[in-house]
Design a protein around this motif. Structure first.
Motif, PDB file in Angstrom:
ATOM      1  N   ALA A 179      17.670  -6.791   9.379  1.00 30.00           N
ATOM      2  CA  ALA A 179      17.434  -6.002   8.440  1.00 30.00           C
ATOM      3  C   ALA A 179      15.987  -5.907   8.221  1.00 30.00           C
ATOM      4  CB  ALA A 179      17.691  -7.207   7.076  1.00 30.00           C
ATOM      5  N   PHE A 180      15.191  -6.607   8.898  1.00 29.83           N
ATOM      6  CA  PHE A 180      13.709  -6.156   8.731  1.00 29.83           C
ATOM      7  C   PHE A 180      13.483  -5.014  10.120  1.00 29.83           C
ATOM      8  CE2 PHE A 180      12.809 -10.114   6.784  1.00 29.83           C
ATOM      9  CZ  PHE A 180      11.656  -9.878   6.212  1.00 29.83           C
ATOM     10  N   GLY A 181      14.204  -4.953  10.926  1.00 26.36           N
ATOM     11  CA  GLY A 181      14.312  -3.836  11.942  1.00 26.36           C
ATOM     12  C   GLY A 181      14.736  -2.938  11.481  1.00 26.36           C
ATOM     13  N   HIS A 182      15.884  -2.649  10.602  1.00 29.37           N
ATOM     14  CA  HIS A 182      16.348  -1.375  10.072  1.00 29.37           C
ATOM     15  C   HIS A 182      16.065  -0.991   8.828  1.00 29.37           C
ATOM     16  CE1 HIS A 182      19.099  -1.951  13.804  1.00 29.37           C
ATOM     17  NE2 HIS A 182      19.528  -0.815  13.411  1.00 29.37           N
ATOM     18  N   PHE A 183      16.161  -1.864   7.897  1.00 33.43           N
ATOM     19  CA  PHE A 183      15.966  -1.583   6.395  1.00 33.43           C
ATOM     20  C   PHE A 183      14.486  -1.347   6.026  1.00 33.43           C
ATOM     21  CE2 PHE A 183      15.270  -2.782   1.824  1.00 33.43           C
ATOM     22  CZ  PHE A 183      15.938  -1.734   1.376  1.00 33.43           C
ATOM     23  N   LEU A 184      13.565  -2.288   6.591  1.00 31.94           N
ATOM     24  CA  LEU A 184      12.295  -2.133   6.086  1.00 31.94           C
ATOM     25  C   LEU A 184      11.363  -1.064   6.921  1.00 31.94           C
ATOM     26  CD1 LEU A 184      11.253  -5.932   5.961  1.00 31.94           C
ATOM     27  CD2 LEU A 184      12.055  -4.314   4.160  1.00 31.94           C
ATOM     28  N   ILE A 185      11.804  -0.658   8.028  1.00 35.56           N
ATOM     29  CA  ILE A 185      11.324   0.629   8.837  1.00 35.56           C
ATOM     30  C   ILE A 185      12.199   1.576   9.264  1.00 35.56           C
ATOM     31  CG2 ILE A 185       9.763  -1.286   9.823  1.00 35.56           C
ATOM     32  CD1 ILE A 185      11.371  -1.520  12.264  1.00 35.56           C
ATOM     33  N   GLY A 186      13.108   1.553   8.622  1.00 31.53           N
ATOM     34  CA  GLY A 186      14.280   2.836   8.572  1.00 31.53           C
ATOM     35  C   GLY A 186      14.657   2.932  10.015  1.00 31.53           C
ATOM     36  N   GLY A 187      14.976   1.825  10.938  1.00 32.42           N
ATOM     37  CA  GLY A 187      15.481   1.778  12.114  1.00 32.42           C
ATOM     38  C   GLY A 187      14.306   2.721  13.129  1.00 32.42           C
ATOM     39  N   ASN A 188      13.269   3.110  12.812  1.00 29.50           N
ATOM     40  CA  ASN A 188      12.473   3.772  13.673  1.00 29.50           C
ATOM     41  C   ASN A 188      11.418   2.898  14.213  1.00 29.50           C
ATOM     42  OD1 ASN A 188      10.369   5.559  14.636  1.00 29.50           O
ATOM     43  ND2 ASN A 188      10.871   7.101  13.289  1.00 29.50           N
ATOM     44  N   TYR A 189      11.636   2.591  15.614  1.00 26.18           N
ATOM     45  CA  TYR A 189      10.674   1.763  16.290  1.00 26.18           C
ATOM     46  C   TYR A 189       9.240   1.911  16.303  1.00 26.18           C
ATOM     47  CZ  TYR A 189      11.075   4.420  20.554  1.00 26.18           C
ATOM     48  OH  TYR A 189      11.345   5.460  21.461  1.00 26.18           O
ATOM     49  N   THR A 190       8.921   3.348  16.327  1.00 24.38           N
ATOM     50  CA  THR A 190       7.499   3.689  16.254  1.00 24.38           C
ATOM     51  C   THR A 190       6.869   3.433  14.950  1.00 24.38           C
ATOM     52  OG1 THR A 190       8.266   5.663  17.652  1.00 24.38           O
ATOM     53  CG2 THR A 190       6.080   6.038  16.383  1.00 24.38           C
ATOM     54  N   VAL A 191       7.830   3.816  13.597  1.00 24.94           N
ATOM     55  CA  VAL A 191       7.308   3.375  12.493  1.00 24.94           C
ATOM     56  C   VAL A 191       7.080   1.702  12.199  1.00 24.94           C
ATOM     57  CG1 VAL A 191       7.771   3.293   9.922  1.00 24.94           C
ATOM     58  CG2 VAL A 191       8.333   5.233  11.183  1.00 24.94           C
ATOM     59  N   GLY A 192       8.031   1.004  12.983  1.00 30.06           N
ATOM     60  CA  GLY A 192       7.895  -0.475  13.221  1.00 30.06           C
ATOM     61  C   GLY A 192       6.620  -0.957  13.856  1.00 30.06           C
ATOM     62  N   ILE A 193       6.464  -0.214  14.929  1.00 32.59           N
ATOM     63  CA  ILE A 193       4.984  -0.836  15.651  1.00 32.59           C
ATOM     64  C   ILE A 193       3.903  -0.383  14.703  1.00 32.59           C
ATOM     65  CG2 ILE A 193       3.479  -0.145  17.581  1.00 32.59           C
ATOM     66  CD1 ILE A 193       6.309   0.531  19.162  1.00 32.59           C
ATOM     67  N   VAL A 194       3.877   0.626  14.174  1.00 25.59           N
ATOM     68  CA  VAL A 194       2.458   0.919  13.206  1.00 25.59           C
ATOM     69  C   VAL A 194       2.561  -0.063  12.182  1.00 25.59           C
ATOM     70  CG1 VAL A 194       1.507   2.660  11.710  1.00 25.59           C
ATOM     71  CG2 VAL A 194       2.569   3.534  13.945  1.00 25.59           C
ATOM     72  N   VAL A 195       3.522  -0.348  11.476  1.00 27.49           N
ATOM     73  CA  VAL A 195       3.585  -1.352  10.169  1.00 27.49           C
ATOM     74  C   VAL A 195       3.307  -2.613  10.609  1.00 27.49           C
ATOM     75  CG1 VAL A 195       5.079  -2.458   8.575  1.00 27.49           C
ATOM     76  CG2 VAL A 195       5.250   0.102   8.813  1.00 27.49           C
ATOM     77  N   PHE A 196       3.864  -3.082  12.025  1.00 24.67           N
ATOM     78  CA  PHE A 196       3.388  -4.280  12.409  1.00 24.67           C
ATOM     79  C   PHE A 196       1.843  -4.548  12.700  1.00 24.67           C
ATOM     80  CE2 PHE A 196       2.768  -7.213  16.146  1.00 24.67           C
ATOM     81  CZ  PHE A 196       3.347  -8.302  15.686  1.00 24.67           C
ATOM     82  N   VAL A 197       1.309  -3.486  13.384  1.00 21.25           N
ATOM     83  CA  VAL A 197       0.066  -3.664  13.776  1.00 21.25           C
ATOM     84  C   VAL A 197      -0.810  -3.550  12.518  1.00 21.25           C
ATOM     85  CG1 VAL A 197      -1.849  -1.966  14.912  1.00 21.25           C
ATOM     86  CG2 VAL A 197       0.332  -2.212  16.122  1.00 21.25           C
ATOM     87  N   ILE A 198      -0.476  -2.690  11.512  1.00 20.33           N
ATOM     88  CA  ILE A 198      -1.274  -2.786  10.202  1.00 20.33           C
ATOM     89  C   ILE A 198      -1.206  -4.159   9.432  1.00 20.33           C
ATOM     90  CG2 ILE A 198      -1.265  -1.665   7.870  1.00 20.33           C
ATOM     91  CD1 ILE A 198      -0.692   0.870   9.146  1.00 20.33           C
ATOM     92  N   LEU A 199      -0.015  -4.728   9.523  1.00 19.30           N
ATOM     93  CA  LEU A 199      -0.057  -6.039   9.015  1.00 19.30           C
ATOM     94  C   LEU A 199      -0.773  -6.996   9.648  1.00 19.30           C
ATOM     95  CD1 LEU A 199       3.914  -6.367   7.631  1.00 19.30           C
ATOM     96  CD2 LEU A 199       1.947  -6.052   6.428  1.00 19.30           C
ATOM     97  N   THR A 200      -0.764  -6.994  10.926  1.00 18.89           N
ATOM     98  CA  THR A 200      -1.322  -7.988  11.935  1.00 18.89           C
ATOM     99  C   THR A 200      -3.025  -7.869  11.678  1.00 18.89           C
ATOM    100  OG1 THR A 200       0.353  -7.960  13.620  1.00 18.89           O
ATOM    101  CG2 THR A 200      -1.620  -8.722  13.994  1.00 18.89           C
ATOM    102  N   ILE A 201      -3.365  -6.435  11.805  1.00 15.83           N
ATOM    103  CA  ILE A 201      -5.066  -6.294  11.243  1.00 15.83           C
ATOM    104  C   ILE A 201      -5.376  -6.749  10.034  1.00 15.83           C
ATOM    105  CG2 ILE A 201      -6.491  -4.487  11.050  1.00 15.83           C
ATOM    106  CD1 ILE A 201      -5.176  -2.742  13.187  1.00 15.83           C
TER     107      ILE A 201
END
Length: 709
Positions: A112-134
């Motif tokens: 669910a976190f990989g598809h629903f929250l970031i729309g299944g786009n791993y590029t968007v997921g990487i960006v969101v993950f990096v922003i949250l980590t920062i």
């Protein structure tokens, strides 16, 4: 079989101790999660539990009134961090072993976190993950860690000042020994809490770094496993394993961000009687002027072409409405405050009624017009009325009761009641203390502010109104409540307005104890002692000594700071010598010898070696000759008297500089004369005779009066 039945419920596992097993069980389970493989369904349950736990911690932090209300928070940080790391290890194992089967290999939560929250786009997921980590690592965790570090240092530096304030309240009788122990324990817990928070914040920072590393390892490891072991194409492998790794990272980082926010809330709040939500609402939206100005600015911005007019104007209208309601509440509060009520209202309405009433024919004077003088009185200005008014929650009344109780327990008799009244002739924040209608002390106390007293070890000045402590004359400054913690950290002893008055009152009552002991108090003492030893009292008063002589002996003891709690010893000593001695001063000297052990204990508690001043042999002979020539009246030659006072003052100052009590040890014939002679110049000086020192004590002469030390 019977033997086995007795072992079904072991003695070390009672139901009431089941909570104590929770922490060991949780730790063992988390360690097991790192080693044993877990099914995807169980991972979903544990990830859900991790998120709910982080929300519970945040809500608890928001509703705490002071940091010590959540004293388990450092341990919670450790447990939650270990739980996230354990889940990371368990999910990594499944991602790498089962990731080739699809995006739901590690459970529905990660999917669910990989598809629903970031729309299944791993590029968007990487960006969101990096922003949250920062955000978590660079902003929230770093700030909370810095606050905890500074808070730990300041709390440790403020401990001596807080301990002195507790001791001052205890000595003033405002708190009892149980409450003092509880407050000392709270001070120690506060320092331990901030120290633990300083260390626990490093867990969260390490968790953020570990989250980044685990995500990178999952992506790289997944590519290798997928392409080498399962012959997956590069595009499919990077998409599949990246989505799983990013979903896993987000599942861990979001609870970590929530926990970090809770840590920041706990260490950054200033303790008062409200939770964080109450503080924000009451302080951000309580002033209508601020809301009106903000509404005008936002409304002006909404009129600019191109701006979203509806959003800005709607917000401006809401702020203007909030300002109107806040202003209305303020005016209603003023109206309620002006209505008659309590002491202040009674004074004001009483004066108006007196002026409005028609003049009546004067009545004849009578004995009822002769008002008795209050033995002890406290008069306050109108701004201090809330401190002494029960209806307004005045705490000074309770403290005065504590002062009288502590005085009775330590000194040995019950002081007269303290009559309190308001006096409009005084300054609004002034007060004065009277003894039999005569002023014995006065001062000012600013209600709502705190007095920071300089005990001589402060690290710097404070902004505020400079003054002196009315009880002991120490330099002090009146400060706002917002500077209380800073002043304590700098070494000041910080007390509130009520404590200032109570401490001054306690000091004056102790100083004038001899004048407070009247014949009625002496008779009450005898009646109290007669309940336990009726024959002892009956044989002495009035058969052997009149009540007035006993009163004079007790007053002599109190005038030199000797407590009269041990009335049995006093009465027995008087009964033994009253047949041949009737003079009060001679009887006082006899009683002092009987009370020698108690007098020494009062001045040198728990010490076997007594550091004292003594007279030079030559000066001692001169004084003995002078006393023999002039009798007890003490015909000391003026030049000798001036030299005696000057040299005694110098020796007493040296004693105080060494941290010792100023005590002068003299021969018994000289004690009464020198005590009376030196008392006016040096009220703090204690004069003892050799006969009053118990044989078990060792005398150490630290300086000589009239000679070289």
């Amino acid at each position: 079989m019977a033997k086995l039945d007795t072992m079904k419920v072991p003695a070390w596992l009672p139901v009431k101790h089941s909570k104590a097993l929770a922490a060991p069980v949780i730790i063992v389970m988390m360690l097991a999660m790192m080693i044993l493989p877990l099914p995807a369904f169980l991972l979903d349950v544990l990830f859900s539990f991790n998120i709910s736990l982080s929300v519970i911690v945040l809500m608890t932090a928001l509703y705490t009134v002071k940091p010590l209300d959540f004293i388990a928070f450092p341990a919670v940080l450790l447990v939650s961090t270990m739980l996230r790391l354990s889940l990371n290890v368990a999910s990594t194992r499944i991602v790498l072993t089962e990731g080739h089967t699809g995006p739901d290999a590690a459970g529905k939560v990660i999917e669910a976190f990989g598809h629903f929250l970031i729309g299944g786009n791993y590029t968007v997921g990487i960006v969101v993950f990096v922003i949250l980590t920062i955000i978590n690592f660079m902003v929230v965790t770093k700030g909370a860690g810095r606050i905890a570090e500074v808070g730990a240092r300041f709390t440790l530096d403020a401990m001596p000042g807080k301990q002195m304030a507790i001791d001052a309240d205890l000595n003033a009788g405002m708190i009892g020994e149980p409450e003092a122990r509880a407050r000392r324990k709270e001070v120690a817990q506060e320092s331990e809490f901030y120290g633990a928070m300083d260390g626990a914040s490093k867990y969260v920072r390490g968790d953020a770094i570990a989250g980044i590393i685990v995500t990178v390892v999952n992506i790289v490891g997944g590519l290798i496993v997928g392409m080498v072991q399962h012959d997956m194409p590069f595009d499919a492998a990077i998409k599949n394993y990246t989505l799983l790794a990013i979903g896993d990272g987000l599942v861990a980082q979001i609870p970590s961000l929530i926990i970090s926010t809770a840590a920041g809330v706990v260490v950054s709040r200033v303790a008062n009687d409200q939770d964080v939500g109450g503080q924000l609402i009451n302080q951000l939206f309580a002033k209508p002027e601020v809301l009106y100005i903000t509404a005008v600015i936002i409304g002006g911005m909404g009129m600019i072409p191109g701006m979203p007019h509806f959003a800005f104007l709607l917000l401006a209208a809401a702020m203007a409405g909030g300002a109107y309601m806040a202003n209305k509440r303020r005016e209603q509060a003023k109206v309620d405050a002006q209505q008659p009520g309590g002491v202040a209202g009674g004074v004001a309405s009483g004066g108006a009624a007196a002026n409005a009433a028609p003049a009546q024919e004067a009545e004849e004077a009578s004995w009822s017009d002769v008002m008795p003088v209050d033995t002890l009185g406290l008069e306050v200005g109108y701004r201090l009325i809330p401190l002494v008014d029960k209806a307004q929650g005045g705490e000074l009344l309770k403290r005065i009761k504590g002062i009288r109780k502590k005085f009775a327990q330590e000194v040995g008799f019950l002081s007269p009641p303290i009559h309190i009244r308001d006096n409009l002739e005084l300054k609004p924040s002034a007060y004065r203390i009277t003894l039999k209608g005569v002023d014995i002390g006065k001062g000012e106390s600013l209600a709502g502010q705190f007095l920071a007293i300089n005990p001589g070890m402060v690290t710097g000045p404070l902004p505020g109104m400079m003054t002196s402590d009315p009880a002991f004359g120490l330099p002090a400054v009146w400060i706002d409540s917002s500077m209380r913690e800073q002043a304590s950290t700098m070494g000041y002893t910080v007390v509130d307005a009520g404590t200032v008055v109570a401490t001054h009152l306690n000091h004056l009552i102790t100083t004038h104890a001899a004048e407070l002991l009247g014949r009625q108090e002496v008779q009450s003492l005898l009646d109290h002692l007669a309940k336990e030893a009726p024959k002892l009292v009956e044989d002495l008063v009035p058969k052997m000594l009149p009540l007035g002589t006993l009163q004079k002996v007790l007053q002599n003891l109190l005038a030199e700071g000797v407590h009269i709690r041990d009335m049995r010893t006093i009465i027995e000593a008087l009964a033994e010598h009253a047949a041949r001695v009737q003079e009060p001063n001679e009887l006082t000297a006899i009683v002092r010898i009987a009370l020698g052990r108690a007098i020494i204990q009062q001045i040198f508690p728990g010490e076997n070696e007594l550091p004292v001043m003594a007279l030079d042999a030559k000066l001692e002979r001169l004084l003995l000759q002078a006393m023999q020539a002039g009798g007890d009246s003490g015909g000391i030659e003026p030049g000798l008297a001036d030299a005696l006072v000057g040299q005694t003052e110098q020796a007493a100052q040296r004693q105080e500089q060494m941290g010792l009590a100023p005590v002068l040890l003299v021969p018994a014939p000289l004690r009464t004369l020198l005590a009376r002679f030196l008392r006016r110049a040096m009220p703090q000086l204690r004069v003892l005779s050799h006969a009053e020192v118990p044989d078990s004590k060792t005398i150490k002469v630290t300086s000589l009066v009239g000679g070289q030390a």
